[in-house]
Write a protein that holds these residues in place. Sequence first.
Motif, PDB file in Angstrom:
ATOM      1  N   PHE A  29      -1.101   5.450  -2.984  1.00 57.20           N
ATOM      2  CA  PHE A  29       0.280   5.443  -2.475  1.00 57.20           C
ATOM      3  C   PHE A  29       1.270   4.961  -3.533  1.00 57.20           C
ATOM      4  O   PHE A  29       2.343   5.540  -3.705  1.00 57.20           O
ATOM      5  CB  PHE A  29       0.328   4.546  -1.240  1.00 57.20           C
ATOM      6  N   SER A  30       0.916   3.904  -4.240  1.00 61.98           N
ATOM      7  CA  SER A  30       1.859   3.284  -5.180  1.00 61.98           C
ATOM      8  C   SER A  30       2.212   4.192  -6.351  1.00 61.98           C
ATOM      9  O   SER A  30       3.205   3.925  -7.048  1.00 61.98           O
ATOM     10  CB  SER A  30       1.278   1.969  -5.692  1.00 61.98           C
ATOM     11  N   TYR A  52      11.229   6.345  -5.263  1.00 63.82           N
ATOM     12  CA  TYR A  52      10.273   6.470  -6.345  1.00 63.82           C
ATOM     13  C   TYR A  52       9.230   5.362  -6.273  1.00 63.82           C
ATOM     14  O   TYR A  52       9.309   4.473  -5.429  1.00 63.82           O
ATOM     15  CB  TYR A  52      11.019   6.504  -7.678  1.00 63.82           C
ATOM     16  N   THR A  53       8.262   5.400  -7.161  1.00 64.28           N
ATOM     17  CA  THR A  53       7.064   4.582  -7.012  1.00 64.28           C
ATOM     18  C   THR A  53       7.335   3.082  -6.912  1.00 64.28           C
ATOM     19  O   THR A  53       6.754   2.393  -6.076  1.00 64.28           O
ATOM     20  CB  THR A  53       6.100   4.844  -8.171  1.00 64.28           C
ATOM     21  N   GLY A  54       8.234   2.578  -7.739  1.00 65.04           N
ATOM     22  CA  GLY A  54       8.498   1.146  -7.730  1.00 65.04           C
ATOM     23  C   GLY A  54       9.474   0.701  -6.656  1.00 65.04           C
ATOM     24  O   GLY A  54       9.646  -0.497  -6.421  1.00 65.04           O
ATOM     25  N   ASP A  73       6.489  -0.402   1.032  1.00 65.05           N
ATOM     26  CA  ASP A  73       5.698  -1.595   0.748  1.00 65.05           C
ATOM     27  C   ASP A  73       4.388  -1.097   0.150  1.00 65.05           C
ATOM     28  O   ASP A  73       3.502  -0.638   0.877  1.00 65.05           O
ATOM     29  CB  ASP A  73       5.454  -2.394   2.028  1.00 65.05           C
ATOM     30  N   ASN A  74       4.270  -1.203  -1.159  1.00 68.60           N
ATOM     31  CA  ASN A  74       3.086  -0.668  -1.825  1.00 68.60           C
ATOM     32  C   ASN A  74       1.829  -1.483  -1.525  1.00 68.60           C
ATOM     33  O   ASN A  74       0.719  -0.969  -1.635  1.00 68.60           O
ATOM     34  CB  ASN A  74       3.312  -0.593  -3.332  1.00 68.60           C
ATOM     35  N   ASP A  75       2.001  -2.740  -1.142  1.00 69.07           N
ATOM     36  CA  ASP A  75       0.832  -3.551  -0.762  1.00 69.07           C
ATOM     37  C   ASP A  75       0.265  -3.108   0.579  1.00 69.07           C
ATOM     38  O   ASP A  75      -0.932  -3.234   0.830  1.00 69.07           O
ATOM     39  CB  ASP A  75       1.214  -5.025  -0.713  1.00 69.07           C
ATOM     40  N   THR A  97       6.384  12.428   3.499  1.00 62.20           N
ATOM     41  CA  THR A  97       5.732  13.299   2.539  1.00 62.20           C
ATOM     42  C   THR A  97       5.472  12.560   1.236  1.00 62.20           C
ATOM     43  O   THR A  97       6.200  11.617   0.893  1.00 62.20           O
ATOM     44  CB  THR A  97       6.600  14.535   2.232  1.00 62.20           C
ATOM     45  N   ALA A  98       4.464  13.008   0.507  1.00 59.17           N
ATOM     46  CA  ALA A  98       4.125  12.436  -0.788  1.00 59.17           C
ATOM     47  C   ALA A  98       4.289  13.499  -1.863  1.00 59.17           C
ATOM     48  O   ALA A  98       3.804  14.627  -1.711  1.00 59.17           O
ATOM     49  CB  ALA A  98       2.690  11.928  -0.776  1.00 59.17           C
TER      50      ALA A  98
END
Length: 127
Positions: A29-30, A52-54, A73-75, A97-98
């Motif tokens: 995901f991150s 975006y990713t961050g 929340d990437n965690d 969507t990714a």
Amino acid sequence: EVQLVASGGGLVQPGGSLRLSCAASGFTFSRRAMSWFRQAPGRESEGVAVIYTGGGITYYADSVKGRFTISRDNDKNTLYLQMNSLKPEDTAMYYCTAARGWIAGGTWSRQSDYDYWGQGTQVTVSS
């Protein structure tokens, strides 16, 4: 197996708020830009917002700027969409969507740039 499970939709009065969530699994995901799209009956799918990713870069459709906020929340492998000041024209099925790779800011709403799609959650804005 890739899964994008959206939740949080429902019926809300004009001017109200909803918070959509999308739980992701089966991919990193991150490392993926993530977006929300929506589709109303009889209308084409529309990109709502991208993050975006961050999480530091976001873009929005003009129709939702100032009212919607995308976050992640990437965690927790979770994508969010806070929707305020909802209008009847926001009524649609909302999909998370990714992105399959790098997303250019000027073309972030191009559907072909996204390879994973969730099942959607219905948002209805009506009095």
